[in-house]
Design an enzyme around this catalytic site. Structure first.
Site, PDB file in Angstrom:
ATOM      1  CD  GLU A 167      27.559  14.520  50.374  1.00  0.00           C
ATOM      2  OE1 GLU A 167      26.763  15.465  50.430  1.00  0.00           O
ATOM      3  OE2 GLU A 167      28.010  14.095  49.301  1.00  0.00           O
ATOM      4  CD  GLU A 350      25.968  10.277  47.394  1.00  0.00           C
ATOM      5  OE1 GLU A 350      25.824  11.352  46.788  1.00  0.00           O
ATOM      6  OE2 GLU A 350      25.607  10.121  48.588  1.00  0.00           O
TER       7      GLU A 350
HETATM    8  C1  GCO Z   1      24.785  14.275  48.273  1.00  0.00           C
HETATM    9  C2  GCO Z   1      23.753  13.396  48.730  1.00  0.00           C
HETATM   10  C3  GCO Z   1      22.759  12.944  47.713  1.00  0.00           C
HETATM   11  C4  GCO Z   1      22.453  13.915  46.586  1.00  0.00           C
HETATM   12  C5  GCO Z   1      23.405  13.711  45.428  1.00  0.00           C
HETATM   13  C6  GCO Z   1      23.081  14.641  44.279  1.00  0.00           C
HETATM   14  O1  GCO Z   1      25.889  13.761  48.057  1.00  0.00           O
HETATM   15  O2  GCO Z   1      24.527  15.465  48.194  1.00  0.00           O
HETATM   16  O3  GCO Z   1      24.370  12.244  49.248  1.00  0.00           O
HETATM   17  O4  GCO Z   1      21.649  12.798  48.539  1.00  0.00           O
HETATM   18  O5  GCO Z   1      21.146  13.695  46.129  1.00  0.00           O
HETATM   19  O6  GCO Z   1      24.696  14.014  45.838  1.00  0.00           O
HETATM   20  O7  GCO Z   1      23.156  15.982  44.718  1.00  0.00           O
END
Ligand code: GCO
Length: 439
Positions: A167, A350
């Site tokens: 990200e 994710e």
């Molecule tokens: C993100 C990060 C994670 C977060 C998850 C929940 O995508 O922001 O990779 O570290 O903890 O997304 O917010």
């Protein structure tokens, strides 16, 4: 209800974590501080002034955590490497830090769990930052390349799936423009430079990877928010297009064709922001995979008085503990968009939900997470059947962990962590997942 057998036999089912959020051992075995170590120790930045000095102590408990993954029946694990743990000053190797990741990878392979590495999940070496060589400085890209090359050499014989950044939008804009993440700056020009050097660093790491891990696959992980107009009014539609360029296009377009989105670039320059273009063409180096972090959508409305002419509107759908709308359709739309754009294999790197997880005895009845995951699994399958070359799905997250500025107040794990004892307790969603993985 869909079953695992609806997916390809070699589909990866895993969980995702990140170093700073779970490892702890913040000053152990020679690890240097990261910008997140310093940021979380700065009063007022984090919920209840919490920090990740201990987190879930995964550094010492990784064998137990791998056993839990095995027990659930997962066949992959996405994790990040802490750059300052393996290079405390940002460039000199720390054998004890390197050794931790070698043991972690070996233990995963021993349990037939495929490692899937992220090189940068926001924990930049503070030693470089305090020398002024942070992401706003062009040399950061060279330091990152050397770090990446060292990890390819060390683990490339055992790890074949890599991503450079997690990200980049968060690292650049939350870190340098909104100030909500480390290093907590609030300067749009700095954010633009940081985004640019992160893209350059991605390209340089790809070059090194082609030299070192001939049989590996590499890509990047994007924060894939589905941006939609709050209404069908012309102003909202225009605002949403601009917001999509800021949140998605600012990275997607350079990665695809080596240039920034035109409208936003022109708007920024009209405000006196310098948008660099040197080296941008190399950002479009071919990748082997693309990581999609999907959680929710963002409704955008026109806001003439706002800095970029748009603002976020509150949506009508049921929301998670993070206040994010539950919108499974957005996962399908996002997978289709990115597959059409890049035409390379995708991974959901994710997807998950923060629920109000209450413990009753030894159980956590997180029906809300089971419901969320079911609906998103269905959208993933729909995309697969629609021709998207989707190769895997990593649930965020294995364990409850340090949720950045929210500290430990938001629980995303399929395994509950009692932060007083660090005991791990599989939630009902882990038991449900275990059944799904047998189906
Ligand atoms: C993100 C990060 C994670 C977060 C998850 C929940 O995508 O922001 O990779 O570290 O903890 O997304 O917010």
């Amino acid at each position: 209800m869909i079953s695992r057998s609806d997916f390809p036999k070699d589909f990866l089912w895993g969980t995702a974590t990140s170093a700073y959020q779970i490892e702890g051992a913040a000053n152990e075995d020679g690890k240097g501080p990261s910008i997140w170590d310093v940021f979380s120790h700065t009063p007022g930045k984090i919920y209840m002034n919490q920090n990740a000095d201990i987190a879930t102590d995964h550094y010492h408990r990784y064998e137990e955590d791998i056993k839990i993954m095995k027990e659930i029946g997962l066949n992959a694990y996405r994790f990040s490497i802490s750059w300052p743990r393996v290079m405390p000053d940002g460039r000199k190797k720390n054998e004890k830090g390197m050794n931790f990741y070698e043991k972690l990878v070996d233990k995963l392979l021993e349990n037939e769990i495929t490692p899937f590495i992220t090189l940068y999940h926001w924990d930049y070496p503070y030693a470089l930052y305090e020398r002024g060589i942070d992401w706003t400085h062009p040399d950061s890209a060279f330091y990152f390349r050397d770090y990446a090359a060292a990890m390819f050499e060390r683990l490339g014989d055992r790890v074949k799936l890599w991503t450079t950044h997690n990200e980049p939008w968060c690292a650049a804009f939350l870190g340098y423009y909104f100030g909500e993440h480390a290093p907590g700056h609030k300067d749009l020009q700095e954010a633009i430079y940081a985004a640019h050097n992160i893209l350059r660093s991605h390209a340089l790491a790809l070059e090194a990877f082609r030299e070192i891990v001939k049989d590996g696959k590499i890509g990047i992980v994007h924060m894939a928010i589905k941006v939609e107009p709050a209404s069908d009014k012309e102003g909202d539609i225009r605002a949403a297009e601009l917001a999509d360029q800021a949140i998605n296009g600012w990275f997607l377009q350079p990665l695809k064709e080596g240039k920034y989105p035109e409208d936003l670039r022109r708007l920024l320059e009209s405000k006196g922001i310098k948008v660099p273009d040197e080296d941008l063409d190399i950002a479009a180096k071919p990748m082997d995979l693309f990581g999609v972090n999907y959680y929710t959508r963002l409704l955008i409305k026109s806001c003439p008085e706002c800095e970029l002419g748009y603002d976020i509107a509150r949506g009508p759908l049921p929301k998670t503990e993070m206040g994010w709308e539950i919108y499974p359709q957005g996962l399908y739309d996002t997978l289709k968009r990115y597959y059409e754009l890049f035409e390379i294999p995708l991974y959901i790197t994710e997807n998950g939900i923060a629920c109000k997880d209450e413990i009753e005895g030894d159980a956590v009845n997180d029906e809300c997470r089971i419901d969320y995951l079911k609906k998103h699994f269905e959208m993933a399958l729909k995309a697969l059947k629609g021709g998207v070359d989707l190769k895997g799905y990593f649930i965020w997250s294995l364990l409850d962990n340090f949720e950045w500025t929210h500290g430990y107040s938001k629980r995303f794990g399929i395994v509950y962590v009692d932060y007083k004892t660090l005991r791990r307790i599989p939630k009902k969603s882990a038991i449900w997942l275990k059944e799904f993985l047998k189906s």
